[in-house]
Design a protein around this motif. Structure first.
Motif, PDB file in Angstrom:
ATOM      1  N   GLU A  16      23.193 -10.325  40.659  1.00 29.07           N
ATOM      2  CA  GLU A  16      22.373 -10.275  41.869  1.00 29.07           C
ATOM      3  C   GLU A  16      22.153 -11.670  42.450  1.00 29.07           C
ATOM      4  N   ASP A  17      21.759 -12.620  41.604  1.00 26.01           N
ATOM      5  CA  ASP A  17      21.539 -13.987  42.097  1.00 26.01           C
ATOM      6  C   ASP A  17      21.877 -15.018  41.039  1.00 26.01           C
ATOM      7  N   ASP A  64      20.471 -14.935  37.479  1.00 23.68           N
ATOM      8  CA  ASP A  64      21.126 -14.011  36.560  1.00 23.68           C
ATOM      9  C   ASP A  64      22.411 -14.623  36.012  1.00 23.68           C
ATOM     10  N   LEU A 110      20.373  -7.067  46.244  1.00 21.13           N
ATOM     11  CA  LEU A 110      20.880  -5.724  45.955  1.00 21.13           C
ATOM     12  C   LEU A 110      20.659  -4.824  47.166  1.00 21.13           C
ATOM     13  N   THR A 167      23.892  -7.948  52.196  1.00 21.83           N
ATOM     14  CA  THR A 167      24.281  -8.618  50.951  1.00 21.83           C
ATOM     15  C   THR A 167      25.763  -8.978  51.041  1.00 21.83           C
ATOM     16  N   LEU A 224      23.960  -5.825  36.859  1.00 23.98           N
ATOM     17  CA  LEU A 224      22.826  -5.722  37.786  1.00 23.98           C
ATOM     18  C   LEU A 224      21.633  -5.141  37.044  1.00 23.98           C
ATOM     19  N   ASN A 225      20.452  -5.426  37.550  1.00 24.18           N
ATOM     20  CA  ASN A 225      19.245  -4.938  36.899  1.00 24.18           C
ATOM     21  C   ASN A 225      19.262  -3.423  36.776  1.00 24.18           C
ATOM     22  N   ASP A 236      17.465   0.045  42.732  1.00 24.96           N
ATOM     23  CA  ASP A 236      18.315  -0.771  43.610  1.00 24.96           C
ATOM     24  C   ASP A 236      19.614  -1.152  42.903  1.00 24.96           C
ATOM     25  N   GLY A 237      19.504  -1.498  41.622  1.00 26.54           N
ATOM     26  CA  GLY A 237      20.706  -1.818  40.845  1.00 26.54           C
ATOM     27  C   GLY A 237      21.641  -0.622  40.784  1.00 26.54           C
ATOM     28  N   THR A 268      23.355  -0.048  44.164  1.00 26.71           N
ATOM     29  CA  THR A 268      24.407  -1.030  44.428  1.00 26.71           C
ATOM     30  C   THR A 268      25.653  -0.726  43.609  1.00 26.71           C
TER      31      THR A 268
END
Lengths: 203, 203
Positions: free
Chosen positions: A90-91, A94, A114, A126, A148-149, A153-154, A157
Protein backbone atom coordinates in the motif's frame (compact mmCIF):
# COMPACT_ATOMS: atom_id res chain seq x y z
CA UNK A 1 -7.53 26.50 21.39
CA UNK A 2 -8.06 29.01 24.17
CA UNK A 3 -4.70 30.74 24.07
CA UNK A 4 -5.23 32.65 20.85
CA UNK A 5 -3.86 35.95 22.05
CA UNK A 6 -0.93 34.66 24.04
CA UNK A 7 1.50 33.70 21.30
CA UNK A 8 2.72 35.71 18.32
CA UNK A 9 0.74 34.97 15.17
CA UNK A 10 3.60 33.22 13.37
CA UNK A 11 4.07 30.75 16.22
CA UNK A 12 0.31 30.07 16.05
CA UNK A 13 0.67 29.45 12.32
CA UNK A 14 3.47 26.96 12.91
CA UNK A 15 1.29 25.19 15.49
CA UNK A 16 -1.57 25.04 12.95
CA UNK A 17 0.68 23.42 10.35
CA UNK A 18 2.07 20.85 12.80
CA UNK A 19 -1.46 20.13 14.01
CA UNK A 20 -2.31 18.88 10.50
CA UNK A 21 0.10 15.93 10.78
CA UNK A 22 -1.24 12.51 11.78
CA UNK A 23 -1.21 11.80 15.51
CA UNK A 24 -0.27 15.39 16.39
CA UNK A 25 -3.07 17.00 18.43
CA UNK A 26 -3.20 20.69 19.36
CA UNK A 27 -1.32 20.23 22.66
CA UNK A 28 1.45 18.22 21.03
CA UNK A 29 1.68 20.71 18.15
CA UNK A 30 2.12 23.51 20.71
CA UNK A 31 4.82 21.58 22.55
CA UNK A 32 6.63 20.77 19.27
CA UNK A 33 6.48 24.37 18.03
CA UNK A 34 7.89 25.74 21.28
CA UNK A 35 10.59 23.07 21.39
CA UNK A 36 11.57 23.97 17.81
CA UNK A 37 12.03 27.55 19.06
CA UNK A 38 14.35 26.36 21.81
CA UNK A 39 16.53 24.20 19.56
CA UNK A 40 20.17 25.23 19.07
CA UNK A 41 21.07 27.50 16.15
CA UNK A 42 20.98 25.75 12.82
CA UNK A 43 18.20 23.30 13.66
CA UNK A 44 15.44 25.28 11.93
CA UNK A 45 17.73 25.91 8.94
CA UNK A 46 18.43 22.17 8.59
CA UNK A 47 14.75 21.31 8.94
CA UNK A 48 13.73 23.93 6.36
CA UNK A 49 16.48 22.71 4.04
CA UNK A 50 15.31 19.09 4.16
CA UNK A 51 11.66 20.12 3.73
CA UNK A 52 12.57 22.16 0.66
CA UNK A 53 14.62 19.27 -0.80
CA UNK A 54 11.79 16.81 -0.14
CA UNK A 55 9.35 19.20 -1.77
CA UNK A 56 11.39 19.71 -4.94
CA UNK A 57 13.66 16.68 -5.43
CA UNK A 58 11.57 13.66 -4.57
CA UNK A 59 10.28 11.58 -7.49
CA UNK A 60 8.48 8.31 -7.93
CA UNK A 61 10.44 5.37 -9.36
CA UNK A 62 9.38 4.67 -12.99
CA UNK A 63 9.22 0.95 -12.31
CA UNK A 64 7.74 0.57 -8.83
CA UNK A 65 6.48 4.02 -7.68
CA UNK A 66 8.78 3.98 -4.63
CA UNK A 67 10.25 7.37 -3.67
CA UNK A 68 13.62 8.03 -5.29
CA UNK A 69 16.07 10.68 -6.45
CA UNK A 70 16.62 9.41 -10.00
CA UNK A 71 14.46 7.56 -12.53
CA UNK A 72 14.83 4.27 -10.66
CA UNK A 73 14.78 3.64 -6.92
CA UNK A 74 17.61 1.85 -5.14
CA UNK A 75 15.70 -1.45 -5.07
CA UNK A 76 14.90 -1.41 -8.80
CA UNK A 77 18.55 -0.54 -9.53
CA UNK A 78 19.71 -3.64 -7.62
CA UNK A 79 20.44 -6.33 -10.23
CA UNK A 80 20.64 -9.10 -7.61
CA UNK A 81 16.89 -8.85 -7.04
CA UNK A 82 14.50 -11.13 -8.87
CA UNK A 83 12.42 -9.07 -11.35
CA UNK A 84 9.95 -11.95 -11.75
CA UNK A 85 8.66 -11.71 -8.19
CA UNK A 86 6.71 -8.53 -7.46
CA UNK A 87 5.41 -7.61 -4.04
CA UNK A 88 2.49 -5.15 -4.06
CA UNK A 89 2.29 -2.85 -1.01
CA UNK A 90 0.00 0.00 0.00
CA UNK A 91 2.72 2.50 0.94
CA UNK A 92 6.40 2.92 1.63
CA UNK A 93 6.05 2.09 5.33
CA UNK A 94 4.79 -1.36 4.35
CA UNK A 95 7.69 -1.76 1.93
CA UNK A 96 10.13 -0.88 4.73
CA UNK A 97 8.45 -3.37 7.09
CA UNK A 98 8.79 -6.19 4.53
CA UNK A 99 12.40 -5.25 3.74
CA UNK A 100 13.21 -5.33 7.45
CA UNK A 101 11.81 -8.87 7.68
CA UNK A 102 14.61 -9.85 5.26
CA UNK A 103 12.60 -12.64 3.58
CA UNK A 104 11.67 -11.08 0.24
CA UNK A 105 14.32 -10.73 -2.50
CA UNK A 106 12.16 -9.65 -5.44
CA UNK A 107 10.97 -6.19 -6.46
CA UNK A 108 8.08 -4.04 -5.26
CA UNK A 109 5.17 -2.01 -6.51
CA UNK A 110 3.78 0.78 -4.29
CA UNK A 111 0.08 1.57 -4.77
CA UNK A 112 0.06 4.79 -2.68
CA UNK A 113 -3.38 3.95 -1.33
CA UNK A 114 -6.00 1.20 -1.49
CA UNK A 115 -9.25 1.20 -3.40
CA UNK A 116 -11.94 2.12 -0.89
CA UNK A 117 -15.46 2.06 -2.34
CA UNK A 118 -16.97 3.21 0.98
CA UNK A 119 -14.71 6.29 1.11
CA UNK A 120 -15.02 7.09 -2.58
CA UNK A 121 -11.41 6.11 -3.41
CA UNK A 122 -11.57 4.70 -6.93
CA UNK A 123 -8.89 2.71 -8.77
CA UNK A 124 -7.98 5.91 -10.62
CA UNK A 125 -7.01 7.58 -7.29
CA UNK A 126 -4.29 4.95 -6.78
CA UNK A 127 -1.58 3.39 -8.92
CA UNK A 128 -3.56 0.16 -9.38
CA UNK A 129 -4.23 0.64 -13.10
CA UNK A 130 -0.55 1.37 -13.70
CA UNK A 131 0.29 -1.94 -11.99
CA UNK A 132 -2.22 -3.87 -14.07
CA UNK A 133 -0.96 -2.30 -17.32
CA UNK A 134 2.62 -3.18 -16.38
CA UNK A 135 1.70 -6.77 -15.52
CA UNK A 136 -0.42 -7.35 -18.61
CA UNK A 137 2.69 -6.51 -20.67
CA UNK A 138 4.96 -9.01 -18.86
CA UNK A 139 6.45 -11.73 -21.13
CA UNK A 140 8.01 -14.05 -18.53
CA UNK A 141 6.31 -16.10 -15.77
CA UNK A 142 5.96 -13.70 -12.85
CA UNK A 143 4.83 -14.16 -9.27
CA UNK A 144 2.67 -11.40 -7.82
CA UNK A 145 2.47 -11.25 -4.00
CA UNK A 146 -0.37 -9.04 -2.78
CA UNK A 147 0.96 -7.74 0.57
CA UNK A 148 -2.04 -5.60 1.43
CA UNK A 149 -3.67 -5.14 4.80
CA UNK A 150 -6.26 -7.67 5.82
CA UNK A 151 -9.14 -5.14 5.70
CA UNK A 152 -12.16 -4.63 3.47
CA UNK A 153 -10.18 -2.05 1.43
CA UNK A 154 -7.32 -4.54 1.09
CA UNK A 155 -9.78 -7.21 -0.03
CA UNK A 156 -11.40 -4.86 -2.57
CA UNK A 157 -8.04 -3.92 -4.03
CA UNK A 158 -6.89 -7.56 -4.31
CA UNK A 159 -10.16 -8.45 -5.99
CA UNK A 160 -9.84 -5.58 -8.50
CA UNK A 161 -6.25 -6.52 -9.38
CA UNK A 162 -7.22 -10.18 -9.83
CA UNK A 163 -10.08 -9.21 -12.17
CA UNK A 164 -7.98 -6.78 -14.21
CA UNK A 165 -5.13 -9.15 -15.06
CA UNK A 166 -5.52 -10.86 -18.42
CA UNK A 167 -2.03 -12.36 -18.55
CA UNK A 168 -1.68 -16.12 -17.97
CA UNK A 169 1.99 -15.72 -17.08
CA UNK A 170 1.11 -14.07 -13.75
CA UNK A 171 0.55 -16.23 -10.66
CA UNK A 172 -1.08 -14.34 -7.82
CA UNK A 173 -0.75 -15.01 -4.10
CA UNK A 174 -1.76 -13.11 -1.00
CA UNK A 175 -0.06 -12.96 2.42
CA UNK A 176 -1.23 -15.74 4.74
CA UNK A 177 -3.91 -14.92 7.31
CA UNK A 178 -3.64 -16.56 10.71
CA UNK A 179 -2.15 -16.34 14.19
CA UNK A 180 0.43 -13.61 14.73
CA UNK A 181 3.68 -14.88 16.32
CA UNK A 182 3.49 -14.97 20.11
CA UNK A 183 -0.28 -14.61 20.12
CA UNK A 184 -2.61 -16.01 22.74
CA UNK A 185 -5.71 -17.78 21.35
CA UNK A 186 -7.82 -16.38 24.22
CA UNK A 187 -7.24 -12.82 23.10
CA UNK A 188 -7.62 -13.18 19.32
CA UNK A 189 -10.69 -11.83 17.56
CA UNK A 190 -12.98 -14.44 16.06
CA UNK A 191 -12.27 -13.46 12.45
CA UNK A 192 -8.52 -14.03 12.83
CA UNK A 193 -9.21 -17.34 14.53
CA UNK A 194 -11.68 -18.51 11.91
CA UNK A 195 -9.19 -17.62 9.14
CA UNK A 196 -6.45 -19.50 10.99
CA UNK A 197 -8.68 -22.58 11.17
CA UNK A 198 -9.74 -22.36 7.51
CA UNK A 199 -6.14 -21.94 6.34
CA UNK A 200 -4.68 -24.67 8.59
CA UNK A 201 -1.60 -26.48 7.28
CA UNK A 202 -0.89 -30.21 7.62
CA UNK A 203 1.83 -30.75 10.21
CA UNK B 1 17.17 2.27 11.82
CA UNK B 2 17.45 -0.73 9.53
CA UNK B 3 16.05 0.82 6.38
CA UNK B 4 19.01 3.01 5.54
CA UNK B 5 19.13 2.21 1.85
CA UNK B 6 15.42 2.18 1.14
CA UNK B 7 14.63 5.89 1.18
CA UNK B 8 16.30 8.75 -0.68
CA UNK B 9 18.90 10.52 1.44
CA UNK B 10 16.89 13.76 1.77
CA UNK B 11 13.90 11.93 3.20
CA UNK B 12 16.27 10.27 5.68
CA UNK B 13 17.59 13.72 6.61
CA UNK B 14 14.07 15.01 7.23
CA UNK B 15 13.41 11.96 9.43
CA UNK B 16 16.62 12.70 11.38
CA UNK B 17 15.52 16.29 12.03
CA UNK B 18 12.02 15.28 13.14
CA UNK B 19 13.52 12.56 15.34
CA UNK B 20 15.26 15.30 17.36
CA UNK B 21 11.94 16.72 18.61
CA UNK B 22 10.65 15.71 22.05
CA UNK B 23 8.39 12.66 22.06
CA UNK B 24 9.11 11.85 18.39
CA UNK B 25 10.84 8.46 18.13
CA UNK B 26 12.33 7.04 14.94
CA UNK B 27 9.12 5.26 13.87
CA UNK B 28 6.98 8.37 14.42
CA UNK B 29 9.54 10.55 12.63
CA UNK B 30 9.35 8.18 9.64
CA UNK B 31 5.56 8.30 9.63
CA UNK B 32 5.52 12.11 9.91
CA UNK B 33 8.08 12.56 7.12
CA UNK B 34 6.14 10.30 4.75
CA UNK B 35 2.85 11.97 5.64
CA UNK B 36 4.42 15.39 4.93
CA UNK B 37 5.28 14.03 1.46
CA UNK B 38 1.67 13.03 0.90
CA UNK B 39 0.17 16.39 1.97
CA UNK B 40 -1.60 18.50 -0.67
CA UNK B 41 0.39 21.08 -2.61
CA UNK B 42 1.26 24.14 -0.57
CA UNK B 43 1.53 22.38 2.79
CA UNK B 44 5.34 22.15 2.78
CA UNK B 45 5.57 25.76 1.54
CA UNK B 46 3.37 26.97 4.43
CA UNK B 47 5.33 24.92 6.96
CA UNK B 48 8.67 26.23 5.64
CA UNK B 49 7.30 29.76 5.66
CA UNK B 50 6.22 29.61 9.30
CA UNK B 51 9.50 27.96 10.32
CA UNK B 52 11.45 30.74 8.61
CA UNK B 53 9.30 33.43 10.26
CA UNK B 54 9.68 31.82 13.68
CA UNK B 55 13.43 31.61 13.14
CA UNK B 56 13.85 35.26 12.15
CA UNK B 57 10.97 37.27 13.65
CA UNK B 58 10.46 35.92 17.15
CA UNK B 59 11.76 38.09 20.00
CA UNK B 60 11.59 38.03 23.78
CA UNK B 61 9.43 40.65 25.50
CA UNK B 62 11.62 43.31 27.18
CA UNK B 63 9.50 43.18 30.31
CA UNK B 64 8.62 39.52 30.85
CA UNK B 65 10.67 37.42 28.37
CA UNK B 66 7.51 35.99 26.78
CA UNK B 67 7.73 35.41 23.00
CA UNK B 68 6.51 38.39 21.00
CA UNK B 69 6.73 40.21 17.71
CA UNK B 70 7.47 43.72 19.05
CA UNK B 71 9.31 45.05 22.10
CA UNK B 72 6.45 44.13 24.42
CA UNK B 73 4.29 40.99 24.42
CA UNK B 74 0.51 41.18 24.22
CA UNK B 75 0.13 40.62 27.98
CA UNK B 76 2.58 43.39 28.93
CA UNK B 77 0.82 45.74 26.47
CA UNK B 78 -2.52 45.12 28.22
CA UNK B 79 -3.11 48.10 30.54
CA UNK B 80 -5.95 46.37 32.37
CA UNK B 81 -3.50 43.95 33.95
CA UNK B 82 -2.07 44.64 37.39
CA UNK B 83 1.66 45.41 37.09
CA UNK B 84 2.14 44.92 40.84
CA UNK B 85 1.39 41.21 40.72
CA UNK B 86 4.01 39.15 38.89
CA UNK B 87 3.69 35.44 38.23
CA UNK B 88 7.00 33.66 37.61
CA UNK B 89 6.80 30.62 35.29
CA UNK B 90 9.35 28.19 33.88
CA UNK B 91 8.25 28.39 30.24
CA UNK B 92 5.53 29.60 27.90
CA UNK B 93 3.50 26.39 28.21
CA UNK B 94 3.13 27.06 31.95
CA UNK B 95 2.09 30.65 31.17
CA UNK B 96 -0.57 29.38 28.77
CA UNK B 97 -1.83 26.88 31.37
CA UNK B 98 -2.23 29.64 33.99
CA UNK B 99 -3.89 32.00 31.48
CA UNK B 100 -6.35 29.25 30.55
CA UNK B 101 -7.28 28.85 34.23
CA UNK B 102 -8.53 32.48 34.02
CA UNK B 103 -7.70 33.30 37.66
CA UNK B 104 -4.61 35.45 37.34
CA UNK B 105 -4.91 39.06 36.13
CA UNK B 106 -1.38 40.32 36.76
CA UNK B 107 1.73 40.09 34.60
CA UNK B 108 4.25 37.32 34.05
CA UNK B 109 7.94 36.65 33.99
CA UNK B 110 9.22 33.65 31.99
CA UNK B 111 12.46 32.08 33.26
CA UNK B 112 13.08 29.83 30.21
CA UNK B 113 14.39 27.08 32.46
CA UNK B 114 14.91 26.28 36.13
CA UNK B 115 18.15 26.28 38.07
CA UNK B 116 19.25 22.65 38.25
CA UNK B 117 22.41 22.13 40.31
CA UNK B 118 22.41 18.39 39.57
CA UNK B 119 22.32 18.96 35.79
CA UNK B 120 24.79 21.85 35.84
CA UNK B 121 22.17 24.51 34.99
CA UNK B 122 23.32 27.62 36.83
CA UNK B 123 21.32 30.81 37.45
CA UNK B 124 23.25 32.41 34.56
CA UNK B 125 21.76 29.83 32.13
CA UNK B 126 18.25 31.11 32.90
CA UNK B 127 16.63 34.52 33.20
CA UNK B 128 16.60 34.37 37.02
CA UNK B 129 19.17 37.13 37.53
CA UNK B 130 17.26 39.41 35.15
CA UNK B 131 14.13 38.85 37.24
CA UNK B 132 15.93 39.63 40.50
CA UNK B 133 17.47 42.80 39.03
CA UNK B 134 14.05 43.95 37.82
CA UNK B 135 12.42 43.25 41.19
CA UNK B 136 15.17 44.91 43.24
CA UNK B 137 14.44 48.13 41.29
CA UNK B 138 10.68 48.05 41.98
CA UNK B 139 9.39 51.12 43.88
CA UNK B 140 5.80 50.02 44.67
CA UNK B 141 4.57 47.10 46.83
CA UNK B 142 4.59 44.09 44.51
CA UNK B 143 3.38 40.54 44.90
CA UNK B 144 5.57 37.82 43.43
CA UNK B 145 3.89 34.45 42.80
CA UNK B 146 6.39 31.67 42.17
CA UNK B 147 4.46 29.29 39.88
CA UNK B 148 7.21 26.75 39.43
CA UNK B 149 6.91 22.99 39.33
CA UNK B 150 6.93 21.19 42.63
CA UNK B 151 10.30 19.47 41.96
CA UNK B 152 13.79 19.78 43.40
CA UNK B 153 14.73 22.14 40.54
CA UNK B 154 11.63 24.23 41.26
CA UNK B 155 12.56 24.34 44.95
CA UNK B 156 16.15 25.34 44.19
CA UNK B 157 14.99 28.16 41.90
CA UNK B 158 12.47 29.48 44.45
CA UNK B 159 15.16 29.39 47.13
CA UNK B 160 17.63 31.29 44.93
CA UNK B 161 15.07 33.98 44.03
CA UNK B 162 14.13 34.40 47.70
CA UNK B 163 17.78 34.80 48.70
CA UNK B 164 18.56 37.27 45.90
CA UNK B 165 15.77 39.75 46.60
CA UNK B 166 16.87 42.68 48.77
CA UNK B 167 13.73 44.75 48.28
CA UNK B 168 11.28 44.96 51.21
CA UNK B 169 8.44 45.99 48.87
CA UNK B 170 8.24 42.47 47.41
CA UNK B 171 6.01 39.86 49.05
CA UNK B 172 6.69 36.34 47.81
CA UNK B 173 4.27 33.45 47.64
CA UNK B 174 4.39 30.02 46.05
CA UNK B 175 1.56 27.94 44.53
CA UNK B 176 -0.19 25.78 47.11
CA UNK B 177 0.79 22.10 47.34
CA UNK B 178 -1.93 19.58 48.06
CA UNK B 179 -4.58 17.31 46.55
CA UNK B 180 -5.27 17.77 42.85
CA UNK B 181 -8.98 18.22 42.02
CA UNK B 182 -10.77 14.89 41.59
CA UNK B 183 -7.94 12.93 43.18
CA UNK B 184 -8.32 9.71 45.13
CA UNK B 185 -6.36 9.58 48.41
CA UNK B 186 -5.58 5.89 47.83
CA UNK B 187 -3.60 6.66 44.70
CA UNK B 188 -1.67 9.75 45.81
CA UNK B 189 2.05 9.52 46.51
CA UNK B 190 3.08 10.00 50.12
CA UNK B 191 4.87 13.32 49.50
CA UNK B 192 1.76 14.95 48.04
CA UNK B 193 -0.30 13.60 50.90
CA UNK B 194 2.15 14.78 53.58
CA UNK B 195 2.21 18.27 52.01
CA UNK B 196 -1.59 18.32 51.90
CA UNK B 197 -1.70 17.48 55.61
CA UNK B 198 0.96 20.05 56.57
CA UNK B 199 -0.78 22.79 54.55
CA UNK B 200 -4.30 21.96 55.77
CA UNK B 201 -6.75 24.88 55.96
CA UNK B 202 -9.32 25.47 58.70
CA UNK B 203 -12.80 24.69 57.39
Amino acid sequence: MENQNLLPIFIEKLITQLNKLPGIGSKTAQRLALSILKKPDGYIENLVDSLNKVSTDVRLCMECQNYCEDDLCLICQDEKRNPNSICVVEDILDLIAIENSGVFKGKYFVLHGLISPLNGVLPSNTKVDLLCKKLNAVSEPTELILSLNSTSDGDATCHYINESLKNDLISISRLASGLPFGSDLDYLDSRTLSQAIENRKSF
